[in-house]
Design a protein around this motif. Structure first.
Motif, PDB file in Angstrom:
ATOM      1  N   HIS A  93       0.848  -1.185   0.000  1.00 24.94           N
ATOM      2  CA  HIS A  93       0.000   0.000   0.000  1.00 24.94           C
ATOM      3  C   HIS A  93       0.890   1.245   0.000  1.00 24.94           C
ATOM      4  CE1 HIS A  93      -2.915   2.970   1.355  1.00 24.94           C
ATOM      5  NE2 HIS A  93      -3.854   2.107   0.975  1.00 24.94           N
ATOM      6  N   PRO A  94       0.507   2.296  -0.726  1.00 25.73           N
ATOM      7  CA  PRO A  94       1.325   3.517  -0.777  1.00 25.73           C
ATOM      8  C   PRO A  94       1.619   4.121   0.598  1.00 25.73           C
ATOM      9  CG  PRO A  94      -0.388   3.605  -2.451  1.00 25.73           C
ATOM     10  CD  PRO A  94      -0.646   2.374  -1.621  1.00 25.73           C
ATOM     11  N   VAL A  95       0.691   3.999   1.538  1.00 28.60           N
ATOM     12  CA  VAL A  95       0.928   4.535   2.881  1.00 28.60           C
ATOM     13  C   VAL A  95       2.034   3.741   3.576  1.00 28.60           C
ATOM     14  CG1 VAL A  95      -0.072   4.951   5.164  1.00 28.60           C
ATOM     15  CG2 VAL A  95      -1.398   5.483   3.114  1.00 28.60           C
ATOM     16  N   ASP A  96       2.029   2.418   3.429  1.00 31.52           N
ATOM     17  CA  ASP A  96       3.067   1.588   4.039  1.00 31.52           C
ATOM     18  C   ASP A  96       4.437   1.918   3.452  1.00 31.52           C
ATOM     19  OD1 ASP A  96       1.180   0.228   5.619  1.00 31.52           O
ATOM     20  OD2 ASP A  96       0.746  -1.157   3.963  1.00 31.52           O
ATOM     21  N   ILE A  97       4.474   2.172   2.164  1.00 32.42           N
ATOM     22  CA  ILE A  97       5.735   2.544   1.503  1.00 32.42           C
ATOM     23  C   ILE A  97       6.222   3.881   2.034  1.00 32.42           C
ATOM     24  CG2 ILE A  97       6.767   3.192  -0.712  1.00 32.42           C
ATOM     25  CD1 ILE A  97       4.855   1.079  -1.988  1.00 32.42           C
ATOM     26  N   HIS A  98       5.313   4.839   2.164  1.00 30.95           N
ATOM     27  CA  HIS A  98       5.683   6.161   2.673  1.00 30.95           C
ATOM     28  C   HIS A  98       6.215   6.086   4.104  1.00 30.95           C
ATOM     29  CE1 HIS A  98       5.477  10.546   3.159  1.00 30.95           C
ATOM     30  NE2 HIS A  98       5.056  10.278   4.381  1.00 30.95           N
ATOM     31  N   VAL A  99       5.497   5.383   4.964  1.00 32.11           N
ATOM     32  CA  VAL A  99       5.911   5.246   6.362  1.00 32.11           C
ATOM     33  C   VAL A  99       7.271   4.545   6.431  1.00 32.11           C
ATOM     34  CG1 VAL A  99       5.358   4.133   8.570  1.00 32.11           C
ATOM     35  CG2 VAL A  99       3.582   5.348   7.307  1.00 32.11           C
ATOM     36  N   GLY A 100       7.479   3.535   5.606  1.00 30.94           N
ATOM     37  CA  GLY A 100       8.759   2.841   5.565  1.00 30.94           C
ATOM     38  C   GLY A 100       9.899   3.753   5.133  1.00 30.94           C
ATOM     39  N   ARG A 101       9.621   4.597   4.166  1.00 28.00           N
ATOM     40  CA  ARG A 101      10.651   5.557   3.714  1.00 28.00           C
ATOM     41  C   ARG A 101      10.994   6.548   4.817  1.00 28.00           C
ATOM     42  NH1 ARG A 101       8.311   6.676  -2.313  1.00 28.00           N
ATOM     43  NH2 ARG A 101       9.214   4.830  -3.290  1.00 28.00           N
TER      44      ARG A 101
ATOM     45  N   SER B 237       6.968  -3.608   2.556  1.00 26.93           N
ATOM     46  CA  SER B 237       6.366  -4.924   2.312  1.00 26.93           C
ATOM     47  C   SER B 237       5.654  -5.460   3.550  1.00 26.93           C
ATOM     48  CB  SER B 237       7.403  -5.931   1.810  1.00 26.93           C
ATOM     49  OG  SER B 237       8.372  -6.193   2.793  1.00 26.93           O
ATOM     50  N   ASN B 238       6.057  -4.997   4.731  1.00 25.88           N
ATOM     51  CA  ASN B 238       5.353  -5.324   5.976  1.00 25.88           C
ATOM     52  C   ASN B 238       4.838  -4.031   6.594  1.00 25.88           C
ATOM     53  OD1 ASN B 238       6.221  -7.946   5.578  1.00 25.88           O
ATOM     54  ND2 ASN B 238       7.018  -8.190   7.643  1.00 25.88           N
ATOM     55  N   ARG B 239       3.606  -4.059   7.025  1.00 26.17           N
ATOM     56  CA  ARG B 239       3.024  -2.894   7.684  1.00 26.17           C
ATOM     57  C   ARG B 239       3.548  -2.772   9.098  1.00 26.17           C
ATOM     58  NH1 ARG B 239      -3.197  -3.393   5.638  1.00 26.17           N
ATOM     59  NH2 ARG B 239      -2.753  -2.468   3.614  1.00 26.17           N
ATOM     60  N   ILE B 240       3.650  -1.533   9.544  1.00 28.10           N
ATOM     61  CA  ILE B 240       4.084  -1.277  10.913  1.00 28.10           C
ATOM     62  C   ILE B 240       2.828  -1.070  11.755  1.00 28.10           C
ATOM     63  CG2 ILE B 240       5.445   0.195  12.425  1.00 28.10           C
ATOM     64  CD1 ILE B 240       7.091   1.028   9.963  1.00 28.10           C
ATOM     65  N   ALA B 241       2.639  -1.909  12.750  1.00 28.82           N
ATOM     66  CA  ALA B 241       1.483  -1.803  13.642  1.00 28.82           C
ATOM     67  C   ALA B 241       1.555  -0.481  14.414  1.00 28.82           C
ATOM     68  CB  ALA B 241       1.463  -2.976  14.618  1.00 28.82           C
TER      69      ALA B 241
ATOM     70  N   SER C 180       8.566   5.965  17.395  1.00 28.57           N
ATOM     71  CA  SER C 180       8.557   7.411  17.658  1.00 28.57           C
ATOM     72  C   SER C 180       9.289   7.727  18.956  1.00 28.57           C
ATOM     73  CB  SER C 180       7.124   7.949  17.683  1.00 28.57           C
ATOM     74  OG  SER C 180       6.429   7.508  18.819  1.00 28.57           O
ATOM     75  N   ARG C 181       9.205   6.840  19.926  1.00 26.97           N
ATOM     76  CA  ARG C 181       9.920   7.046  21.198  1.00 26.97           C
ATOM     77  C   ARG C 181      11.425   6.817  21.016  1.00 26.97           C
ATOM     78  NH1 ARG C 181       7.174   7.786  25.822  1.00 26.97           N
ATOM     79  NH2 ARG C 181       8.685   6.610  27.023  1.00 26.97           N
ATOM     80  N   ILE C 182      11.798   5.826  20.236  1.00 20.83           N
ATOM     81  CA  ILE C 182      13.222   5.563  19.981  1.00 20.83           C
ATOM     82  C   ILE C 182      13.874   6.760  19.303  1.00 20.83           C
ATOM     83  CG2 ILE C 182      14.812   4.191  18.546  1.00 20.83           C
ATOM     84  CD1 ILE C 182      12.894   1.783  19.067  1.00 20.83           C
ATOM     85  N   PHE C 183      13.182   7.334  18.312  1.00 21.60           N
ATOM     86  CA  PHE C 183      13.743   8.442  17.540  1.00 21.60           C
ATOM     87  C   PHE C 183      13.376   9.814  18.096  1.00 21.60           C
ATOM     88  CE2 PHE C 183      13.582   5.013  14.294  1.00 21.60           C
ATOM     89  CZ  PHE C 183      14.946   4.917  14.081  1.00 21.60           C
ATOM     90  N   ASP C 184      12.587   9.830  19.175  1.00 21.98           N
ATOM     91  CA  ASP C 184      12.171  11.076  19.813  1.00 21.98           C
ATOM     92  C   ASP C 184      11.505  12.022  18.810  1.00 21.98           C
ATOM     93  OD1 ASP C 184      11.806  12.768  21.980  1.00 21.98           O
ATOM     94  OD2 ASP C 184      13.709  13.819  21.629  1.00 21.98           O
ATOM     95  N   VAL C 185      10.540  11.472  18.080  1.00 21.32           N
ATOM     96  CA  VAL C 185       9.730  12.244  17.140  1.00 21.32           C
ATOM     97  C   VAL C 185       8.261  11.913  17.412  1.00 21.32           C
ATOM     98  CG1 VAL C 185      11.491  12.341  15.318  1.00 21.32           C
ATOM     99  CG2 VAL C 185       9.844  10.459  15.329  1.00 21.32           C
TER     100      VAL C 185
ATOM    101  N   ASP D 164      13.534  -5.537  19.743  1.00 19.04           N
ATOM    102  CA  ASP D 164      13.601  -6.985  19.918  1.00 19.04           C
ATOM    103  C   ASP D 164      13.077  -7.713  18.666  1.00 19.04           C
ATOM    104  OD1 ASP D 164      14.370  -9.257  21.333  1.00 19.04           O
ATOM    105  OD2 ASP D 164      12.376  -9.508  22.237  1.00 19.04           O
ATOM    106  N   LEU D 165      13.580  -7.253  17.504  1.00 22.37           N
ATOM    107  CA  LEU D 165      13.232  -7.830  16.204  1.00 22.37           C
ATOM    108  C   LEU D 165      14.505  -8.174  15.455  1.00 22.37           C
ATOM    109  CD1 LEU D 165      10.587  -5.201  14.990  1.00 22.37           C
ATOM    110  CD2 LEU D 165      10.115  -7.491  15.872  1.00 22.37           C
ATOM    111  N   SER D 166      14.360  -8.779  14.291  1.00 24.23           N
ATOM    112  CA  SER D 166      15.505  -9.027  13.419  1.00 24.23           C
ATOM    113  C   SER D 166      15.699  -7.813  12.504  1.00 24.23           C
ATOM    114  CB  SER D 166      15.270 -10.275  12.559  1.00 24.23           C
ATOM    115  OG  SER D 166      14.236 -10.034  11.632  1.00 24.23           O
ATOM    116  N   PHE D 167      16.919  -7.634  12.007  1.00 26.12           N
ATOM    117  CA  PHE D 167      17.150  -6.520  11.097  1.00 26.12           C
ATOM    118  C   PHE D 167      16.362  -6.726   9.803  1.00 26.12           C
ATOM    119  CE2 PHE D 167      20.341  -9.317   9.298  1.00 26.12           C
ATOM    120  CZ  PHE D 167      20.346  -8.993   7.942  1.00 26.12           C
ATOM    121  N   GLN D 168      16.071  -7.987   9.465  1.00 23.81           N
ATOM    122  CA  GLN D 168      15.284  -8.260   8.261  1.00 23.81           C
ATOM    123  C   GLN D 168      13.870  -7.676   8.382  1.00 23.81           C
ATOM    124  OE1 GLN D 168      17.084 -10.605   9.903  1.00 23.81           O
ATOM    125  NE2 GLN D 168      18.200 -11.901   8.445  1.00 23.81           N
ATOM    126  N   GLN D 169      13.338  -7.683   9.603  1.00 21.91           N
ATOM    127  CA  GLN D 169      12.014  -7.110   9.805  1.00 21.91           C
ATOM    128  C   GLN D 169      12.057  -5.599   9.563  1.00 21.91           C
ATOM    129  OE1 GLN D 169       9.067  -8.711  10.330  1.00 21.91           O
ATOM    130  NE2 GLN D 169       8.210  -6.693   9.995  1.00 21.91           N
TER     131      GLN D 169
END
Length: 119
Positions: A3-11, A45-49, A57-62, A32-37
């Motif tokens: 989905h275009p939104v998933d691509i945008h969020v991933g970018r 290709s995978n949506r972020i819950a 957002s907490r990790i990057f303080d945004v 606590d994930l793999s770098f592949q995720q």
């Protein structure tokens, strides 16, 4: 097909991760994930819950809204033509951390800003 939104969020994830000079492994470790995720998130290709987006957002303080900035579903070409993404992609491909650091410092000097760095 992603989905275009998933691509945008991933970018946006890739952009902030690269600007903060973190590897996919660094971010994966925090979640606590793999770098592949993280790779799958970044290409959309995978949506972020929502809960994971909150953690990011907490990790990057945004704010979580950061990941949706510039999103215009009706005009998907905005991101493709965004020169800042080209810079982020090129910077991410540089393997020598000293060279990468010097380039970031140069960009900061030209822009008159300092990029927040994670330790």
């Amino acid at each position: 097909m992603s989905h275009p939104v998933d691509i945008h969020v991933g970018r946006k994830l890739k952009q902030i991760r690269t600007m903060r000079r973190l590897s996919q492994t660094d971010v994966a470790r925090e979640l606590d994930l793999s770098f592949q995720q993280i790779q799958k998130y970044e290409i959309g290709s995978n949506r972020i819950a929502a809960s994971r987006l909150y953690e990011l957002s907490r990790i990057f303080d945004v704010p979580t809204s950061y990941f949706f900035e510039g999103l215009d579903v009706d005009s998907q070409q905005t991101d493709v033509n965004d020169p800042s993404m080209a810079i982020v992609t090129a910077l991410a491909s540089i393997r020598d951390e000293n060279v990468k650091s010097r380039i970031v410092t140069f960009i900061e000097d030209v822009a008159g800003v300092t990029v927040a760095r994670q330790s």
